[in-house]
Design a protein around this motif. Structure first.
Motif, PDB file in Angstrom:
ATOM      1  N   TYR A   1       0.849  -1.240  -0.147  1.00 44.75           N
ATOM      2  CA  TYR A   1       0.079  -0.041   0.064  1.00 44.75           C
ATOM      3  C   TYR A   1       0.805   1.153   0.087  1.00 44.75           C
ATOM      4  CZ  TYR A   1      -3.838  -3.281   1.350  1.00 44.75           C
ATOM      5  OH  TYR A   1      -4.639  -4.440   1.194  1.00 44.75           O
ATOM      6  N   LYS A   2       0.714   2.161  -1.103  1.00 39.15           N
ATOM      7  CA  LYS A   2       1.885   3.094  -1.263  1.00 39.15           C
ATOM      8  C   LYS A   2       1.456   4.428  -0.334  1.00 39.15           C
ATOM      9  CE  LYS A   2       3.406   6.203  -4.863  1.00 39.15           C
ATOM     10  NZ  LYS A   2       3.191   6.738  -6.318  1.00 39.15           N
ATOM     11  N   ASN A   3       0.214   4.456  -0.030  1.00 40.29           N
ATOM     12  CA  ASN A   3       0.017   5.487   0.919  1.00 40.29           C
ATOM     13  C   ASN A   3      -1.045   5.224   2.122  1.00 40.29           C
ATOM     14  OD1 ASN A   3       1.004   8.061  -0.401  1.00 40.29           O
ATOM     15  ND2 ASN A   3      -0.488   7.322  -2.178  1.00 40.29           N
ATOM     16  N   PRO A   4      -0.596   4.568   3.315  1.00 41.21           N
ATOM     17  CA  PRO A   4      -1.438   3.938   4.047  1.00 41.21           C
ATOM     18  C   PRO A   4      -2.304   4.990   4.831  1.00 41.21           C
ATOM     19  CG  PRO A   4       0.867   3.175   4.362  1.00 41.21           C
ATOM     20  CD  PRO A   4       0.894   4.127   3.325  1.00 41.21           C
ATOM     21  N   MET A   5      -1.664   6.411   4.870  1.00 36.96           N
ATOM     22  CA  MET A   5      -2.535   7.175   5.683  1.00 36.96           C
ATOM     23  C   MET A   5      -2.378   8.641   4.742  1.00 36.96           C
ATOM     24  SD  MET A   5      -1.536   8.529   9.629  1.00 36.96           S
ATOM     25  CE  MET A   5      -2.915   9.573  10.490  1.00 36.96           C
ATOM     26  N   MET A   6      -3.536   9.243   4.510  1.00 32.41           N
ATOM     27  CA  MET A   6      -3.464  10.520   3.743  1.00 32.41           C
ATOM     28  C   MET A   6      -4.411  11.577   4.602  1.00 32.41           C
ATOM     29  SD  MET A   6      -3.654   9.294  -0.224  1.00 32.41           S
ATOM     30  CE  MET A   6      -2.856  10.637  -0.868  1.00 32.41           C
ATOM     31  N   GLY A   7      -4.326  12.765   3.596  1.00 29.56           N
ATOM     32  CA  GLY A   7      -4.909  13.892   4.171  1.00 29.56           C
ATOM     33  C   GLY A   7      -4.800  15.072   3.447  1.00 29.56           C
ATOM     34  N   PHE A   8      -5.688  15.909   3.278  1.00 30.20           N
ATOM     35  CA  PHE A   8      -5.303  17.271   2.449  1.00 30.20           C
ATOM     36  C   PHE A   8      -4.450  18.097   3.311  1.00 30.20           C
ATOM     37  CE2 PHE A   8      -6.757  21.842   2.160  1.00 30.20           C
ATOM     38  CZ  PHE A   8      -6.456  22.112   0.684  1.00 30.20           C
ATOM     39  N   SER A   9      -3.631  18.525   2.287  1.00 30.92           N
ATOM     40  CA  SER A   9      -2.214  19.257   3.029  1.00 30.92           C
ATOM     41  C   SER A   9      -1.928  20.629   2.419  1.00 30.92           C
ATOM     42  CB  SER A   9      -0.833  18.036   2.716  1.00 30.92           C
ATOM     43  OG  SER A   9      -0.702  18.179   1.522  1.00 30.92           O
ATOM     44  N   ASN A  10      -3.026  21.130   1.819  1.00 34.57           N
ATOM     45  CA  ASN A  10      -2.421  22.560   0.877  1.00 34.57           C
ATOM     46  C   ASN A  10      -2.678  23.598   1.314  1.00 34.57           C
ATOM     47  OD1 ASN A  10      -0.974  21.031  -1.312  1.00 34.57           O
ATOM     48  ND2 ASN A  10      -3.170  20.938  -2.423  1.00 34.57           N
ATOM     49  N   GLU A  11      -3.350  23.783   2.610  1.00 33.33           N
ATOM     50  CA  GLU A  11      -3.937  24.963   3.311  1.00 33.33           C
ATOM     51  C   GLU A  11      -3.550  24.767   4.822  1.00 33.33           C
ATOM     52  OE1 GLU A  11      -7.913  26.258   2.432  1.00 33.33           O
ATOM     53  OE2 GLU A  11      -7.392  26.447   0.450  1.00 33.33           O
ATOM     54  N   GLU A  12      -3.328  25.728   5.492  1.00 30.94           N
ATOM     55  CA  GLU A  12      -3.183  25.731   6.990  1.00 30.94           C
ATOM     56  C   GLU A  12      -4.362  25.713   7.781  1.00 30.94           C
ATOM     57  OE1 GLU A  12      -2.884  30.043   5.542  1.00 30.94           O
ATOM     58  OE2 GLU A  12      -2.220  28.142   4.819  1.00 30.94           O
ATOM     59  N   THR A  13      -5.331  25.753   7.488  1.00 35.57           N
ATOM     60  CA  THR A  13      -6.504  25.872   8.137  1.00 35.57           C
ATOM     61  C   THR A  13      -6.994  24.523   8.618  1.00 35.57           C
ATOM     62  OG1 THR A  13      -8.020  25.909   6.127  1.00 35.57           O
ATOM     63  CG2 THR A  13      -7.407  28.036   7.177  1.00 35.57           C
ATOM     64  N   THR A  14      -7.839  23.696   7.925  1.00 38.59           N
ATOM     65  CA  THR A  14      -7.948  22.449   8.249  1.00 38.59           C
ATOM     66  C   THR A  14      -7.271  21.411   7.576  1.00 38.59           C
ATOM     67  OG1 THR A  14      -9.940  22.448   6.758  1.00 38.59           O
ATOM     68  CG2 THR A  14     -10.232  22.982   9.321  1.00 38.59           C
ATOM     69  N   SER A  15      -6.023  21.377   7.665  1.00 37.85           N
ATOM     70  CA  SER A  15      -4.993  20.528   6.869  1.00 37.85           C
ATOM     71  C   SER A  15      -4.906  19.448   7.436  1.00 37.85           C
ATOM     72  CB  SER A  15      -3.654  21.139   6.398  1.00 37.85           C
ATOM     73  OG  SER A  15      -3.085  21.721   7.444  1.00 37.85           O
ATOM     74  N   LEU A  16      -4.308  18.548   7.118  1.00 33.18           N
ATOM     75  CA  LEU A  16      -3.918  17.143   8.067  1.00 33.18           C
ATOM     76  C   LEU A  16      -2.896  17.645   9.249  1.00 33.18           C
ATOM     77  CD1 LEU A  16      -0.633  15.926   7.613  1.00 33.18           C
ATOM     78  CD2 LEU A  16      -1.610  15.525   5.179  1.00 33.18           C
ATOM     79  N   PHE A  17      -2.303  18.464   9.089  1.00 28.60           N
ATOM     80  CA  PHE A  17      -1.462  19.146   9.954  1.00 28.60           C
ATOM     81  C   PHE A  17      -2.219  19.405  11.352  1.00 28.60           C
ATOM     82  CE2 PHE A  17       0.789  20.417   6.102  1.00 28.60           C
ATOM     83  CZ  PHE A  17       1.651  19.379   5.977  1.00 28.60           C
ATOM     84  N   THR A  18      -3.376  20.250  11.131  1.00 25.03           N
ATOM     85  CA  THR A  18      -4.010  20.930  12.141  1.00 25.03           C
ATOM     86  C   THR A  18      -4.892  19.729  12.796  1.00 25.03           C
ATOM     87  OG1 THR A  18      -4.307  22.979  11.257  1.00 25.03           O
ATOM     88  CG2 THR A  18      -5.979  22.425  12.860  1.00 25.03           C
TER      89      THR A  18
END
Length: 432
Positions: free
Chosen positions: A191-208
């Motif tokens: 599985y190439k991507n076991p975990m994903m999320g939206f990463s292009n903005e600083e509001t509700t991105s995977l980082f937040t």
């Protein structure tokens, strides 16, 4: 002897009859439910203002309310630029009777009208069953009044493809170490991507989404830290350091491929449809995104061809276990100057009960604000989080101003655009 037997039988029959009557009485009390307090033949209209394009779940609830009040009509209106325009709408000639409010508006001068128009829903005379709602998502005010009440709640977590976990013989992770191990195990299985999320903005991105609950856990019991963070005190940046270090570790541990995540165009529709491709075991998102999954099952050719079971669980960013970040989503206020105030309050008395709030949340696909989450398989895992790991900004008082600083900082460190020291030093200078 025969007389004695007959007497015994008669006594038993009487006792059985009393028991049956008692059971019927108990069942009648249990099933009593909502009882109208106004004239049910009255004609009236309740205007509701919000920022949804449509609100079918509310319309369904009103259909149920019409079983008691058949001549009362609901009219829902979407207000463009809602946060800035609701005050104007409330001061107009066609003001709504019920309207959406937000906790973060409380105490801000520019939204004063939205709060000032709100009736005190904590008034016992209104008869609202506020005890059915989780107390940690009810707005705490200085004077004890309640200008708004949650009808939906929200949280951050990850959609989990249950079929993939079962197929590969893996368990959904409950600690950070397990999360890293599961990601590695999936990768080893191709599985190439076991975990994903939206990463292009600083509001509700995977980082937040991944780091905000962890951050709340580090400051929730430190009133001085929360005070400095809310004041945007430059020295408060140090309180972010443990979270930023965890953010850096998360990236270094290879849990996500940021280049692959960057291909996801938004944090709602695109996130859902990417998850429905069926090759992503875990997709980071908010409860808002989860609410859109049901409607998009029929829009995904991949999901139609190969449907799978999925659920929503907390993200385990701590070695001790996952945190449940418990937040209000949509909150209703009643316009105290409403021309239909009695009927508006009657509808709120009908709605603010466990059965109705659960029904509306399930229809909308959002998390219910009620105390029991076990009724909905999608969110049941959050109800299993121990109370000590349930966190709510409504309780410890972290404001949106402070959250903006955290969002920008984890985004900068997560993307490699900033060092931890730079992000710490920049606290209070980040803009939305």
């Amino acid at each position: 002897m025969k007389k004695m037997v007959c007497m015994i039988l008669a006594v038993l029959m009487i006792l059985a009859g009393l028991t049956a009557c008692g059971q019927e009485k108990q069942e009648a009390v249990t099933e009593e439910g909502f009882k109208p307090s106004l004239d049910t033949s009255v004609k009236s209209q309740i205007k509701v203002a919000g920022n949804y394009d449509n609100f079918e779940a509310l319309e369904t609830e009103f259909d149920r309310f019409n079983e008691y009040y058949p001549n009362v009509e609901l009219m829902f209106t979407k207000v463009d630029d809602y946060n800035n325009m609701i005050g104007t709408a409330l001061n107009g000639n066609d003001a709504p009777d019920i309207y959406v409010n937000n906790s973060w508006m409380y105490g801000r001068e520019q939204y004063k009208s939205s709060i000032d128009h709100a009736e005190n829903l904590a008034d016992p005379a209104l008869g609202l069953d506020l005890d059915c709602i989780r107390s940690n998502i009810i707005l705490n005010t200085e004077d004890g009044t309640l200008p708004m009440v949650p009808v939906f709640s929200n949280t951050y977590g990850m959609l989990v493809n249950k079929d993939l976990f079962e197929k590969e013989g893996l368990s959904v992770p409950t600690t950070y170490q397990e999360l890293v191990e599961v990601c590695n195990a999936f990768r080893e299985k191709g599985y190439k991507n076991p975990m994903m999320g939206f990463s292009n903005e600083e509001t509700t991105s995977l980082f937040t989404l991944t780091m905000y609950p962890f951050f709340c856990a580090t400051v929730a019991d430190d009133a001085e830290a929360v005070k400095k963070l809310n004041a945007l005190d430059a020295s408060a940046g140090e309180y972010m350091r443990p979270t930023l270090e965890k953010m850096e570790q998360f990236i270094k541990d290879g849990c996500v491929d940021l280049d692959a995540c960057a291909e996801i165009e938004n944090n709602y529709d695109a996130v859902i449809l990417r998850f429905f491709e069926g090759d992503v075991p875990m997709m980071v998102c908010s409860g808002d995104a989860v609410s859109g999954t049901r409607k998009r099952e029929s829009r995904s050719e991949a999901f139609i061809a190969n449907p799978f079971a999925y659920t929503f669980v907390p993200i385990p960013m701590s070695d001790e276990g996952a945190y449940f970040l418990d937040m209000p989503n949509l909150q209703f206020s009643v316009n105290k100057d409403s021309r239909n105030l009695d009927m508006a309050n009657e509808f709120m008395r009908f709605l603010i009960t466990s059965p109705e709030l659960n029904e509306m949340a399930q229809n909308k696909g959002l998390m219910s604000p009620t105390k029991d989450l076990s009724f909905n398989d999608m969110y049941a895992a959050f109800g299993d989080v121990p109370e000590s790991r349930v966190l709510s900004p409504e309780v410890f008082g972290l404001t949106d101003d402070a959250v903006i600083q955290l969002r920008q900082a984890v985004y900068g460190v997560g993307t490699g655009a900033m060092t931890i020291d730079d992000a710490v030093a920049a606290y209070g200078t980040f803009t939305q």
